[in-house]
Structure formats: C-alpha cells, structure tokens
Design a protein around this motif. Sequence first.
Motif, PDB file in Angstrom:
ATOM      1  N   TYR A 119       0.830  -1.204   0.000  1.00  0.00           N
ATOM      2  CA  TYR A 119       0.000   0.000   0.000  1.00  0.00           C
ATOM      3  C   TYR A 119       0.866   1.256   0.000  1.00  0.00           C
ATOM      4  N   VAL A 168       0.894   4.120  -2.924  1.00  0.00           N
ATOM      5  CA  VAL A 168       0.535   5.520  -2.670  1.00  0.00           C
ATOM      6  C   VAL A 168       1.739   6.424  -2.883  1.00  0.00           C
ATOM      7  N   HIS A 217       1.585  10.014   0.629  1.00  0.00           N
ATOM      8  CA  HIS A 217       1.159   9.734   2.001  1.00  0.00           C
ATOM      9  C   HIS A 217       1.914  10.654   2.949  1.00  0.00           C
ATOM     10  N   SER A 250      -5.555   7.882   3.457  1.00  0.00           N
ATOM     11  CA  SER A 250      -5.813   7.984   2.026  1.00  0.00           C
ATOM     12  C   SER A 250      -7.224   8.491   1.765  1.00  0.00           C
TER      13      SER A 250
END
Length: 138
Positions: A53, A57, A61, A133
């Motif tokens: 993840y 991203v 982030h 997110s």
Amino acid sequence: MADSRANKSSEESSSEPNKSSKLDINSYATRKTFVQGMLDLALLTANAAQLKYLLTVGEAHQFYTLLLILVVTSISLQVLQAIIIVVLGTLLNINKIEEQRRSDIINNILICVSVLSVVINVIISAFDMKNQSAVKLS
C-alpha cells in the motif's frame, strides 16, 4: 474374584494417567514455537500488505518515510524471529542439560525481538494508512 478384578482395573486406570501425563518439554516447546511462527506469518502478511500500500501511494502519504522505515524494520525483525525460532525448534533440545542455558538465552532474545516487533506494529497501526488515504482523496 470380582473385587480383585475391580481393584486391578482401578490400579491400571490410576497408573495409566501417570504414563500418559508425562510431558515431553521439548515436544511442547517445539509445538509452541511452531504456533508462534504461524502467528508471525500472519503479521508478516499484514506488513507485506502495508508495504504494498505504501509503495502504491508513494510519497503522497503524509507519513510515507516514517511508515516505510517502520514497516521494513518490522519485516526485518520478523525474519530474524523466524531464524531464531528455527534454531530453537530444530537445533536445540531443552531436554539436554548442556543445551538448556543456551536455549534460555536464545528464548529471551526472541522475547525481546517479539516485544520490539509488537511495539513497532502498534506505532504503524497508530498511523492508520487507509483513513489517511480517504482524507487525501476527499
């Protein structure tokens, strides 16, 4: 005659639990270590998903660098734990007196690494990646 059979039967049944209740400490420790390994595998899977993840991203982030360091550290500690578990589970026999002290020291190291891994994963969880997110997308 029936009384002698009953007494013999009760003597056998009272002596049987003693035979079967003898605990093989090495076998117990091996099973415990195996179960701990399975739990570590579940945590490793969760960390791998978090790493995926984060890499997806990217630096968008808010805590990308911090979380990346923490997740990679956690995965590294889990690999170290797996190595220690293999050593404890296969190479050392705690039924042998000469290996008990070494096993105890290695087990204490494993506990310290496990606690550190848990602390790191609590910190990772505090940053709740999915909610971050959702806030960014809004």
